[in-house]
Design a protein around this motif. Structure first.
Motif, PDB file in Angstrom:
ATOM      1  N   SER A   1       0.820  -1.217   0.000  1.00 47.31           N
ATOM      2  CA  SER A   1       0.000   0.000   0.000  1.00 47.31           C
ATOM      3  C   SER A   1       0.851   1.263   0.000  1.00 47.31           C
ATOM      4  O   SER A   1       0.517   2.231  -0.677  1.00 47.31           O
TER       5      SER A   1
ATOM      6  N   SER B   1       0.928   4.008  -2.885  1.00 51.76           N
ATOM      7  CA  SER B   1       0.675   5.407  -2.547  1.00 51.76           C
ATOM      8  C   SER B   1       1.727   6.328  -3.159  1.00 51.76           C
ATOM      9  O   SER B   1       1.408   7.409  -3.656  1.00 51.76           O
TER      10      SER B   1
ATOM     11  N   LEU C   1      -4.433   5.306   0.136  1.00 44.13           N
ATOM     12  CA  LEU C   1      -3.482   4.195   0.171  1.00 44.13           C
ATOM     13  C   LEU C   1      -2.475   4.354   1.309  1.00 44.13           C
ATOM     14  O   LEU C   1      -2.065   3.376   1.934  1.00 44.13           O
TER      15      LEU C   1
ATOM     16  N   VAL D   1      -4.210   3.251   4.450  1.00 48.51           N
ATOM     17  CA  VAL D   1      -4.257   1.787   4.483  1.00 48.51           C
ATOM     18  C   VAL D   1      -2.889   1.232   4.864  1.00 48.51           C
ATOM     19  O   VAL D   1      -2.789   0.298   5.668  1.00 48.51           O
ATOM     20  N   ALA D   2      -1.828   1.808   4.301  1.00 49.19           N
ATOM     21  CA  ALA D   2      -0.469   1.341   4.598  1.00 49.19           C
ATOM     22  C   ALA D   2      -0.165   1.457   6.083  1.00 49.19           C
ATOM     23  O   ALA D   2       0.290   0.498   6.712  1.00 49.19           O
TER      24      ALA D   2
END
Length: 98
Positions: free
Chosen positions: A45, A49, A61, A64-65
């Motif tokens: 992720s 990104s 992203l 999420v990472a």
């Protein structure tokens, strides 16, 4: 009208809300050894990104990472919560809790 702030806020809320039960289920079924899946998801992720051209998608992203990276620590914390009896233990993995 600019909707990107609302979209990012909603995506962040949903991501954090999804990772809470995901960590609990992952620890229940796989134990502490599932931490590498959260690491891999975070790396993928974060890389996506950095490579994404759309700013809103890149930010989502990134959320999420770092939720994935946070999940690594939560897997170990969840393991300790199970050992204390705060969450149910998977009887098929009893040896993992010794």
């Amino acid at each position: 009208m600019n909707y990107s702030g609302i979209i990012i806020g909603l995506a962040t809320f949903l991501t954090i809300g999804a990772f809470h039960p995901l960590v609990i289920k992952a620890e229940y079924h796989f134990g502490r050894r599932c931490w590498w899946a959260f690491l891999l998801g975070g790396i993928i992720s974060a890389t996506a990104s950095l490579l994404c051209k759309d700013q809103t998608t890149s930010i989502i992203l990134g959320v999420v990472a770092f939720s994935s990276f946070w999940g690594i620590g939560e897997v170990f914390a969840q393991h300790n919560r199970v050992k204390k009896g705060w969450f149910p233990m998977n009887p098929k993995r009893r040896k993992d809790y010794e």
